[in-house]
Design an enzyme around this catalytic site. Structure first.
Site, mmCIF file in Angstrom:
data_model
loop_
_atom_site.group_PDB
_atom_site.id
_atom_site.type_symbol
_atom_site.label_atom_id
_atom_site.label_comp_id
_atom_site.label_asym_id
_atom_site.label_seq_id
_atom_site.Cartn_x
_atom_site.Cartn_y
_atom_site.Cartn_z
ATOM 1 N N ASP A 117 0.866 -1.191 0.000
ATOM 2 C CA ASP A 117 0.000 0.000 0.000
ATOM 3 C C ASP A 117 0.904 1.243 0.000
ATOM 4 O O ASP A 117 2.055 1.179 0.433
ATOM 5 C CB ASP A 117 -0.877 -0.032 1.261
ATOM 6 C CG ASP A 117 -1.667 1.247 1.454
ATOM 7 O OD1 ASP A 117 -2.396 1.636 0.528
ATOM 8 O OD2 ASP A 117 -1.526 1.871 2.519
ATOM 9 N N ILE A 118 0.383 2.369 -0.490
ATOM 10 C CA ILE A 118 1.213 3.588 -0.560
ATOM 11 C C ILE A 118 1.072 4.450 0.696
ATOM 12 O O ILE A 118 2.010 4.589 1.482
ATOM 13 C CB ILE A 118 0.860 4.429 -1.816
ATOM 14 C CG1 ILE A 118 1.211 3.664 -3.100
ATOM 15 C CG2 ILE A 118 1.612 5.765 -1.783
ATOM 16 C CD1 ILE A 118 0.883 4.395 -4.388
ATOM 17 N N ASP A 119 -0.111 5.022 0.887
ATOM 18 C CA ASP A 119 -0.290 6.023 1.944
ATOM 19 C C ASP A 119 -0.223 5.401 3.331
ATOM 20 O O ASP A 119 -0.902 4.408 3.602
ATOM 21 C CB ASP A 119 -1.627 6.750 1.752
ATOM 22 C CG ASP A 119 -1.615 7.597 0.486
ATOM 23 O OD1 ASP A 119 -0.995 8.668 0.507
ATOM 24 O OD2 ASP A 119 -2.195 7.155 -0.521
ATOM 25 N N THR A 165 -2.992 0.362 -4.186
ATOM 26 C CA THR A 165 -3.470 1.595 -3.580
ATOM 27 C C THR A 165 -4.909 1.927 -3.964
ATOM 28 O O THR A 165 -5.397 1.471 -4.993
ATOM 29 C CB THR A 165 -2.544 2.772 -3.998
ATOM 30 O OG1 THR A 165 -3.020 3.985 -3.439
ATOM 31 C CG2 THR A 165 -2.468 2.921 -5.513
ATOM 32 N N GLY A 166 -5.535 2.718 -3.122
ATOM 33 C CA GLY A 166 -6.852 3.255 -3.461
ATOM 34 C C GLY A 166 -6.754 4.437 -4.403
ATOM 35 O O GLY A 166 -7.733 4.864 -4.992
ATOM 36 N N LYS A 213 -8.289 -5.139 -3.412
ATOM 37 C CA LYS A 213 -6.853 -5.421 -3.478
ATOM 38 C C LYS A 213 -6.598 -6.933 -3.413
ATOM 39 O O LYS A 213 -5.600 -7.414 -3.930
ATOM 40 C CB LYS A 213 -6.125 -4.703 -2.352
ATOM 41 C CG LYS A 213 -6.114 -3.178 -2.498
ATOM 42 C CD LYS A 213 -5.305 -2.523 -1.385
ATOM 43 C CE LYS A 213 -5.347 -1.005 -1.489
ATOM 44 N NZ LYS A 213 -4.482 -0.362 -0.468
ATOM 45 N N ASP A 250 -2.063 -0.724 5.960
ATOM 46 C CA ASP A 250 -2.334 -0.068 7.253
ATOM 47 C C ASP A 250 -3.817 0.154 7.518
ATOM 48 O O ASP A 250 -4.205 0.409 8.646
ATOM 49 C CB ASP A 250 -1.633 1.301 7.306
ATOM 50 C CG ASP A 250 -2.301 2.308 6.389
ATOM 51 O OD1 ASP A 250 -2.999 3.203 6.883
ATOM 52 O OD2 ASP A 250 -2.161 2.173 5.165
ATOM 53 N N ASN A 287 -9.089 -1.155 4.082
ATOM 54 C CA ASN A 287 -9.191 -1.481 2.654
ATOM 55 C C ASN A 287 -8.051 -2.400 2.198
ATOM 56 O O ASN A 287 -8.035 -2.849 1.058
ATOM 57 C CB ASN A 287 -9.212 -0.202 1.797
ATOM 58 C CG ASN A 287 -7.905 0.565 1.840
ATOM 59 O OD1 ASN A 287 -7.282 0.701 2.883
ATOM 60 N ND2 ASN A 287 -7.481 1.083 0.712
#
Length: 266
Positions: free
Chosen positions: A8-10, A42-43, A191, A214, A217
């Site tokens: 995941d990114i954020d 990522t979202g 995902k 984190d 999602n």
């Protein structure tokens, strides 16, 4: 041996300053050099995600819009795409009009809203997305979209989520990427579905995959992976289902995972 890592990114790959630290960058490069496929999940829209992916030097398909779109970084070929069902999109739009809710949609990787307001401005400041205002929103709702998004107070979103699940039915996947973002995708736009698709694409068994995240999602991805990792800063519910909890996004949690599980360094 782990052969595929989806990150995941954020609040996972990037720290609170929205940066990939040099230590984490080096770990990513080492993993890729060792033959591991490292991808992002990522979202975010592809338009936003690919900028970060290119900064890391990754040259793979990346998972965007929560899993509704997988696209190659190199030639931008679409490998996997799922749109919000048109009937559900229309119902969601009408509900938001009736209840005066802020709704956003993505068409052709561009972000649209019905009006410019602080919610839209704050959202785009957060992830550096350009936005477009279209008062005749109904015509946009009729077009294919990988993701629609309501922005509001966390408690209120928790209250309306079950109502919208009943209204929209099983064809739609509803999740939160952040406490004040309620997101709507095709039911296969998760995902988890995307990770399974990529594992198959690279001829890799799911038991040889790692997923790191984190937020809630990310849970389908962590559950699908051979090793599901929650960040130290992850929400408690994600830590509960994770196989391993690493350090936070400000303490090179992703690097720690690569060191420990790819290179067996303690």
């Amino acid at each position: 041996m782990y052969k595929l890592i989806a990150i995941d990114i954020d609040d996972t790959l990037i720290n609170d300053d929205k940066k990939v630290t040099p230590a984490t960058q080096k770990a990513l490069e080492e993993a890729v050099a060792a033959g591991v496929v490292v991808t992002l999940a990522t979202g975010r829209a592809y338009a936003s995600a690919h900028v970060l992916a290119r900064q890391t030097g990754l040259n793979v398909p990346i998972i965007t819009y929560q899993g509704a779109l997988i696209k190659n970084l190199l030639d931008e070929q679409v490998l996997y795409e799922r749109y919000v069902p048109t009937e559900a999109a229309d119902k969601l739009f009408k509900y938001c009009i009736e209840h005066d809710l802020h709704l956003q949609t993505y068409i052709d990787d561009k972000l649209y809203a019905r009006e410019e307001n602080q919610k839209l401005i704050d959202y785009t400041n957060l992830n550096g997305t350009k936005y477009y205002v279209e008062p005749d929103f109904a015509k946009l709702v009729a077009q294919p979209t990988p993701k629609m998004l309501i922005i509001d107070e966390p408690d209120y979103l928790d209250e309306i989520a079950p109502v919208l699940r009943e209204l929209l039915g099983d064809s739609v996947h509803i999740t939160k990427s952040k406490p004040n973002f309620l997101e709507f995708m095709h039911h296969e736009g998760t995902k988890g579905h995307a990770l399974k698709f990529l594992a198959n694409h690279f001829g890799c068994d799911l038991s040889n995959t790692i997923a790191i995240g984190d937020s809630w999602n990310d849970h389908e991805m962590l559950e699908a992976a051979g090793l599901g990792v929650a960040m130290g800063n992850a929400i408690p519910a994600l830590k509960e289902i994770a196989d391993f909890v690493t350090a936070s996004n400000n303490d090179d949690g992703v690097k720690l995972v690569i060191d420990k599980f790819v290179f067996n360094r303690e």
